[in-house]
Design a protein around this motif. Structure first.
Motif, mmCIF file in Angstrom:
data_model
loop_
_atom_site.group_PDB
_atom_site.id
_atom_site.type_symbol
_atom_site.label_atom_id
_atom_site.label_comp_id
_atom_site.label_asym_id
_atom_site.label_seq_id
_atom_site.Cartn_x
_atom_site.Cartn_y
_atom_site.Cartn_z
ATOM 1 N N PRO A 1 0.827 -1.211 0.000
ATOM 2 C CA PRO A 1 0.000 0.000 0.000
ATOM 3 C C PRO A 1 0.859 1.258 0.000
ATOM 4 N N LEU A 2 0.464 2.251 -0.776
ATOM 5 C CA LEU A 2 1.236 3.496 -0.806
ATOM 6 C C LEU A 2 0.788 4.412 0.334
ATOM 7 N N ASN A 3 1.005 3.939 1.566
ATOM 8 C CA ASN A 3 0.735 4.757 2.743
ATOM 9 C C ASN A 3 2.033 5.436 3.188
ATOM 10 N N GLU A 4 1.951 6.199 4.257
ATOM 11 C CA GLU A 4 3.122 6.961 4.696
ATOM 12 C C GLU A 4 4.277 6.052 5.077
ATOM 13 N N ARG A 5 3.969 4.903 5.683
ATOM 14 C CA ARG A 5 5.032 3.982 6.086
ATOM 15 C C ARG A 5 5.792 3.459 4.870
ATOM 16 N N VAL A 6 5.060 3.041 3.838
ATOM 17 C CA VAL A 6 5.699 2.494 2.638
ATOM 18 C C VAL A 6 6.455 3.586 1.887
ATOM 19 N N LYS A 7 5.893 4.790 1.832
ATOM 20 C CA LYS A 7 6.570 5.890 1.134
ATOM 21 C C LYS A 7 7.891 6.249 1.810
ATOM 22 N N THR A 8 7.947 6.075 3.120
ATOM 23 C CA THR A 8 9.196 6.328 3.846
ATOM 24 C C THR A 8 10.186 5.184 3.643
ATOM 25 N N LEU A 9 9.665 3.964 3.588
ATOM 26 C CA LEU A 9 10.508 2.773 3.505
ATOM 27 C C LEU A 9 11.109 2.570 2.124
ATOM 28 N N ILE A 10 10.287 2.693 1.074
ATOM 29 C CA ILE A 10 10.715 2.368 -0.291
ATOM 30 C C ILE A 10 11.050 3.663 -1.029
ATOM 31 N N ARG A 11 12.313 3.852 -1.363
ATOM 32 C CA ARG A 11 12.776 5.136 -1.898
ATOM 33 C C ARG A 11 12.546 5.293 -3.397
ATOM 34 N N PHE A 12 12.329 4.189 -4.124
ATOM 35 C CA PHE A 12 12.260 4.294 -5.587
ATOM 36 C C PHE A 12 10.840 4.490 -6.119
ATOM 37 N N LEU A 13 9.888 4.827 -5.265
ATOM 38 C CA LEU A 13 8.496 4.933 -5.699
ATOM 39 C C LEU A 13 8.269 6.031 -6.733
ATOM 40 N N ASP A 14 9.127 7.049 -6.761
ATOM 41 C CA ASP A 14 8.961 8.146 -7.723
ATOM 42 C C ASP A 14 9.733 7.918 -9.019
ATOM 43 N N ASP A 15 10.340 6.759 -9.164
ATOM 44 C CA ASP A 15 11.091 6.459 -10.386
ATOM 45 C C ASP A 15 10.129 6.440 -11.580
ATOM 46 N N PRO A 16 10.377 7.239 -12.619
ATOM 47 C CA PRO A 16 9.469 7.278 -13.781
ATOM 48 C C PRO A 16 9.378 5.955 -14.527
#
Length: 500
Positions: free
Chosen positions: A434-449
């Protein structure tokens, strides 16, 4: 679980309560007429006590019925669904304690509102029959609920696997290899392991392994299994023996089950196999490094998987095991799709969700959304195989999936490979985060195009995107829902129009 004696007491109590109410008697009135204390009679009706013969004769006389009728285990037409439930294997074998329930809880519900609950049970049974559900599907559904209840993490089995690893894993090795596990079965448990194929034993076509108990135990292993599949097969068998799990299945690749205990024990042995092939500490360290990368690198995910002697499915299951306890991520899901290489039919054969959110669920009569990477990766694999360009290794892809009808978004990572010993079949296994705050903090490559973002839905039939290019079936369910909604909104205004 509810024992045979529990069942007899409950049936007697339900029947007694029904006869008393049919006579219009209060519980204290029947107690006075039969010479029984009201509190004792109350416990009889709730299935907690079973009276002696002389008390049964007294009750039968007051209620104008026969002794044999009162002690029989038949409940009659109105309570027939309850009788069917009580006599089913489901209620006898399902370990309620695993779900935080006791048999007394269920007995109390049955005794307090038997007719209403009977109608509910009858409805559930009718629905299950109409949809072709069987007892095995109930067992597997109960197992999924058990996994979800515990975030798919089981510390006791992790500890047993950890002890085994410390005792037997060769020095400087990260994981066990199939040759060593095979040797351990042969030397420690006196197994004789024999390979077979469909030419030698056509009756075992599609079966991965069969265990013939005895001394020595004989294990038949399909010759077409890959090394990692054999490692899992041997590891699971060690799990059965080490944890002394019984009852257990002796045939793999089998969807039938004799009891819930058998299904649960197979899960425990499989969990153990995954835990020794993908040790917890090594996986946690490797995943932490992968999640810390600033860019999406599928080859690095495959490198991490290949560190272990595990199939894509076992690797993904192990990630689902540790995400809640070691990374604080709870709302994940696991999906496995199977597909024949020259077919456009996708079958969801395994699923596990640790949160009740809008996921894909098994649906035999609907067409799964073709926008999911879980499905598109299978099409790509089939094309590579047809063009003779596939090198035999797993494919890895990912996407950001936005559920069209909700605000839920997930990172979905998918692996795809062939599925021996079945020829002409491929499988994909996927994990959703899930793209919640915890995952957004944990996984750094989520903004990779390079992570393609797509709107997704459960099935084509339920999707409102009429112009979807990937659509494989009309949105018939969505259209019906919209028509019903329009009619409901129309009714108030229609009345005013007619009156004026």
């Amino acid at each position: 679980m509810i024992s045979a004696s529990d069942r007899v007491r409950l049936i007697f109590g339900l029947k007694l309560r029904q006869l008393r109410q049919d006579k219009g008697l209060q519980i204290n009135e029947l107690a006075d007429l039969a010479g029984i204390s009201p509190s004792y009679l109350n416990e009889i009706e709730k299935g907690k006590k079973y009276p002696k013969s002389e008390k049964i004769f007294a009750l039968a006389k007051v209620l104008d019925t026969h002794y044999d009728n009162l002690v029989s285990v038949s409940l009659g037409k109105r309570l027939e669904p309850i009788e069917e439930l009580l006599n089913s294997n489901i209620l006898q074998e399902l370990p309620l304690e695993l779900f935080g329930l006791e048999a007394a809880d269920l007995l109390r519900m049955l005794s307090e509102a038997p007719v209403k609950l009977g109608a509910f049970v009858s409805t559930v049974i009718e629905i299950s029959r109409n949809h072709g559900l069987n007892v095995e599907q109930f067992y597997f559904s109960a197992l999924r609920s058990f996994q979800e209840l515990h975030d798919n993490y089981f510390e006791e089995i992790e500890d047993i696997a950890g002890t085994f690893i410390r005792a037997y894993l060769p020095e400087n090795e990260v994981t066990f290899r199939e040759e060593w596990l095979k040797e351990h079965l042969e030397k420690s448990y006196d197994y004789r392991i024999i390979e077979f194929d469909e030419m030698e034993k056509p009756e075992l076509t599609g079966i991965r392994s069969v265990v013939l108990p005895g001394s020595p135990a004989i294990m038949l292993v399909n010759r077409h299994l890959g090394a990692k599949q054999r490692a899992f097969t041997f590891g699971r068998e060690i799990g059965f023996r080490l944890m002394e799990l019984s009852p257990r299945p002796y045939i793999s690749s089998q969807t039938e089950a004799e009891s819930f205990d058998q299904v649960l024990n197979n899960f425990k042995a499989s969990y153990f196999a995954g835990a020794i092939l993908v040790p917890r500490e090594s996986l946690v360290m490797g995943l932490a490094g992968f999640f810390a990368r600033a860019s999406w690198r599928p080859e690095k995910f495959l490198d991490l998987m290949n560190t272990f002697d595990a199939t894509p499915e076992i690797f993904m299951h192990r990630i689902s095991n540790i995400m809640s306890r070691h990374f604080g991520v709870h709302e994940i899901f696991f999906l496995r799709f199977d597909k024949e290489t020259h077919s456009q039919v996708f079958r969801l054969t395994k699923e596990m969700h640790t949160a009740k959110l809008p996921f894909i669920h098994s649906s035999a009569n609907e067409h799964y959304c073709r926008r999911w990477v879980s499905l598109t990766i299978l099409d790509e694999l089939a094309q590579l195989q047809e063009d003779k360009k596939w090198d035999g290794s797993a494919l890895c892809q990912a996407q950001i999936a936005d559920f069209i009808d909700t605000s839920s978004s997930y990172l979905l990572i998918s692996l795809a490979k062939d599925s021996p010993p079945r020829e002409g079949y491929n499988s994909s296994v996927s994990l959703g985060f899930p793209l919640n705050e915890r995952v957004k903090t944990l996984i750094r490559f989520l903004d990779d195009p390079r992570l393609v973002r797509k709107g997704v839905n459960q099935t084509c039939e339920r999707c409102r995107l009429e112009a979807c290019r990937e659509r494989s079936f009309p949105p018939v369910i969505w259209r019906r829902q919209q028509r019903n909604k329009t009619l409901k909104e129309l009714i108030p205004g229609l009345r005013e129009t007619l009156i004026s």
